[in-house]
Motif scaffolding. Structure first.
Motif, mmCIF file in Angstrom:
data_model
loop_
_atom_site.group_PDB
_atom_site.id
_atom_site.type_symbol
_atom_site.label_atom_id
_atom_site.label_comp_id
_atom_site.label_asym_id
_atom_site.label_seq_id
_atom_site.Cartn_x
_atom_site.Cartn_y
_atom_site.Cartn_z
ATOM 1 N N LEU A 189 32.974 47.690 34.521
ATOM 2 C CA LEU A 189 33.933 48.352 35.410
ATOM 3 C C LEU A 189 34.593 47.347 36.345
ATOM 4 O O LEU A 189 35.800 47.408 36.590
ATOM 5 N N ASP A 190 33.809 46.409 36.867
ATOM 6 C CA ASP A 190 34.366 45.384 37.743
ATOM 7 C C ASP A 190 35.340 44.491 36.988
ATOM 8 O O ASP A 190 36.388 44.111 37.515
ATOM 9 N N TRP A 191 35.022 44.164 35.749
ATOM 10 C CA TRP A 191 35.914 43.335 34.928
ATOM 11 C C TRP A 191 37.229 44.070 34.654
ATOM 12 O O TRP A 191 38.305 43.477 34.654
ATOM 13 N N LEU A 199 32.976 42.971 43.028
ATOM 14 C CA LEU A 199 31.703 42.264 43.151
ATOM 15 C C LEU A 199 31.882 40.799 43.535
ATOM 16 O O LEU A 199 30.912 40.059 43.610
ATOM 17 N N ASN A 200 33.119 40.380 43.755
ATOM 18 C CA ASN A 200 33.447 38.982 44.070
ATOM 19 C C ASN A 200 32.999 38.027 42.971
ATOM 20 O O ASN A 200 32.499 36.937 43.249
ATOM 21 N N LEU A 201 33.173 38.439 41.735
ATOM 22 C CA LEU A 201 32.866 37.590 40.596
ATOM 23 C C LEU A 201 34.163 37.006 40.059
ATOM 24 O O LEU A 201 35.222 37.606 40.169
ATOM 25 N N SER A 202 34.065 35.834 39.473
ATOM 26 C CA SER A 202 35.224 35.210 38.843
ATOM 27 C C SER A 202 35.005 35.261 37.334
ATOM 28 O O SER A 202 34.027 34.713 36.827
ATOM 29 N N TYR A 203 35.905 35.902 36.610
ATOM 30 C CA TYR A 203 35.741 36.100 35.182
ATOM 31 C C TYR A 203 36.442 35.052 34.334
ATOM 32 O O TYR A 203 36.379 35.092 33.128
ATOM 33 N N GLY A 204 37.107 34.105 34.957
ATOM 34 C CA GLY A 204 37.777 33.058 34.204
ATOM 35 C C GLY A 204 39.083 33.550 33.604
ATOM 36 O O GLY A 204 39.439 34.720 33.685
ATOM 37 N N ARG A 257 31.447 36.596 27.877
ATOM 38 C CA ARG A 257 30.198 35.855 28.061
ATOM 39 C C ARG A 257 29.569 36.189 29.416
ATOM 40 O O ARG A 257 28.375 36.471 29.512
ATOM 41 N N LEU A 258 30.387 36.213 30.472
ATOM 42 C CA LEU A 258 29.879 36.542 31.793
ATOM 43 C C LEU A 258 29.373 37.982 31.835
ATOM 44 O O LEU A 258 28.324 38.268 32.415
#
Length: 135
Positions: free
Chosen positions: A43-45, A56-61, A69-70
């Motif tokens: 959902l975050d992606w 979520l303050n993630l970096s997905y590239g 992969r993440l």
């Protein structure tokens, strides 16, 4: 009780497994935790893909394969964390515990890692700043 029965009871049954956990029960709980973690990061992606901002303050590239992969690594991480939590009897063998851990894993872990990274960098900056100021 085998793995299939434990998963069926956990997902579609009353949501609680026996207090005396066997290997199949622990594995079922870990799989459910991994699934919940995978759903949260998916959902975050999706939000990141649409709005270029991660809740979520993630970096997905930049690439699709980096994001996949993440996504899989966060799901596997939630499963391994659930496996350890349920195996050590720190978490109750319930559906709610699977959901809670699966959601908390990608929500809390990045903030802990970020905080630890800042605490490691602060002493290094103080040490190098003091040496540069003395010369």
């Amino acid at each position: 009780m085998d793995l299939r029965d434990a998963l069926a009871k956990l997902i579609m049954g009353d949501g609680r497994l026996a207090d005396t956990l066997t290997g199949a029960n622990i594995l079922a709980l870990a799989i459910c935790s991994a699934g919940m973690g995978l759903i949260v990061v998916s959902l975050d992606w999706t939000i990141y893909t649409v709005k270029r901002r991660s809740v979520l303050n993630l970096s997905y590239g930049a690439g699709f394969t980096t994001g996949i992969r993440l996504l899989l690594l966060w799901g596997v991480g939630a499963g391994l964390g659930g496996l350890l939590g349920f195996g050590s009897e720190m978490l109750q063998p319930t559906r709610a515990a699977c959901i809670g851990f699966g959601v908390a894993w990608p929500l809390v872990l990045p903030r802990i890692i970020d905080q630890v990274g800042r605490e490691i960098q602060e002493p290094q900056q103080l040490t190098s700043g003091g040496q540069d100021g003395d010369s």
